[in-house]
Design an enzyme around this catalytic site. Structure first.
Site, PDB file in Angstrom:
ATOM      1  N   TYR A 156       0.741  -0.927   0.111  1.00 28.22           N
ATOM      2  CA  TYR A 156      -0.013   0.011  -0.001  1.00 28.22           C
ATOM      3  C   TYR A 156       0.847   1.175   0.036  1.00 28.22           C
ATOM      4  CZ  TYR A 156      -3.250   3.474   1.850  1.00 28.22           C
ATOM      5  OH  TYR A 156      -4.035   4.538   2.176  1.00 28.22           O
ATOM      6  N   LYS A 204       0.906   5.332  -2.352  1.00 27.39           N
ATOM      7  CA  LYS A 204       0.429   6.695  -1.939  1.00 27.39           C
ATOM      8  C   LYS A 204       1.854   7.598  -1.863  1.00 27.39           C
ATOM      9  CE  LYS A 204      -3.691   5.935  -0.467  1.00 27.39           C
ATOM     10  NZ  LYS A 204      -4.821   6.577  -1.247  1.00 27.39           N
TER      11      LYS A 204
END
Length: 346
Positions: A190, A194
């Site tokens: 993840y 970002k």
């Protein structure tokens, strides 16, 4: 003297992706309360219709404000183009003024335990959905300006009239994460997605200066990125069901915020003209140690960041050392799966 609002939304049109639930829905409701026309975009049609009803109830001027929902899979580039085209048509031929990208998912598992296909899924959901939307809206916003520039080159017979200068700005807003600044074991699928968003925003922020200089009579395009920590949503609960015990231990003491709080603090940051916006004190400190070539919002704010960076350097050195020690201790005690019940090596 009252401060200038750099994020005026009353009477303007905003697209919010991931707008059927969580942070996206909270953003849509709060923008509606400030007088914006709101379009929410997500995949689930039923949830979109339900979400749109709650957005309408927040309208400050229900007689004049407009609301719309579009079901779309934004991991497909053509869908982003379709969304923008549909909004322009629905909005009487006028492009939207704000695009706020909230769509995304998190799959917090240890790197070696993550199915390899999940890495591309995470990048599609968290990075490319925002990239495709920003590309589609910039094509829309800049298309007429670039065409006008071409038609006004020497030798061209089509001399388009210069448009009146607009003090209003257009905005693209990405939703990143605290993890774009600081990696934690268990978020390897993840965190990079970002961090990529932050890098994209930095690059586009510079590129928009090019277009602002080339087309001074057009509204300026601003790039912003929000960096929330944990968000109390259904997705957060789902994450905790697959998250390793090790990751949960490393996050102890970090209190997640509600979507409403994050939306409110993000909007305040936008109104003050910030480009990189944090919604809690801890993330704000960590951000200052990771700014690099990112915009700082002026000399005075930059000096403040420089002073705090010295403090953050000391803090983060201690914090990283402590977290590394915790991870090593965990491995000796429980093994390599990240779960407490595994007492031996994997």
């Amino acid at each position: 003297m009252p401060s200038t609002n750099a994020f005026q939304v009353q009477g303007r049109t905003a697209i919010i992706t991931g707008g059927s639930s969580g942070l996206g829905l909270a953003v849509a409701r709060q923008l509606a309360a400030k007088g914006a026309n709101v379009v929410i975009v997500a995949r689930d049609q039923a949830r979109l219709l339900q979400g749109l009803d709650t957005v309408k109830k927040e309208a400050s001027n229900p007689e004049t404000q407009l609301f719309h929902q579009i079901s779309a899979d934004l991991t497909i580039p053509s869908e982003a183009v379709r969304v923008v085209d549909e909004v322009v048509s629905w909005n009487s031929g006028n492009p939207p003024d704000i695009v706020w990208c909230c769509a995304g998912t998190s799959h917090p598992t240890l790197f070696v335990d993550t199915p390899v296909t999940e890495f591309s899924t995470q990048m599609q959901n968290n990075y490319f959905t925002s990239l495709y939307m920003s590309h589609a809206i910039l094509q829309c916003w800049l298309k007429s300006s670039r065409k006008s520039l071409t038609s006004n080159l020497p030798g061209s017979s089509d001399k388009s009239e210069s448009r009146p200068n607009s003090t209003l700005q257009r905005h693209i807003i990405f939703t990143a994460s605290f993890l774009a600044f600081y990696g934690i074991a268990g978020y390897s699928p993840y965190s990079p997605t970002k961090a990529a968003l932050r890098s994209l925003a930095d690059s586009l922020s510079q590129e928009m200066n090019l277009y602002s200089a080339a087309f001074p009579n057009e509204p300026r395009v601003r790039l912003h990125t929000i960096f929330p920590a944990g968000i109390l949503t259904e997705g957060f609960e789902a994450e905790n069901r697959i998250k390793s015990d090790l990751t949960k231990m490393l996050e102890e003491g970090d209190e997640p915020q509600t979507p409403e709080v994050i939306a409110s603090r993000s909007i305040k940051g936008l109104e003050s003209g910030q480009e990189l916006i944090t919604t809690d004190f801890q993330t704000g400190l960590v951000k200052r140690s990771m700014l690099g070539g990112s915009i700082r919002g002026g000399f005075v704010r930059g000096i403040g960041d420089w002073i705090l960076t010295g403090l953050v350097f000391i803090i983060m050195t201690v914090v990283r050392g402590d977290m590394d020690n915790k991870v090593r201790k965990w491995g000796r005690q429980f093994g390599s799966t990240g779960m407490k019940e595994d007492k031996g090596p994997a």
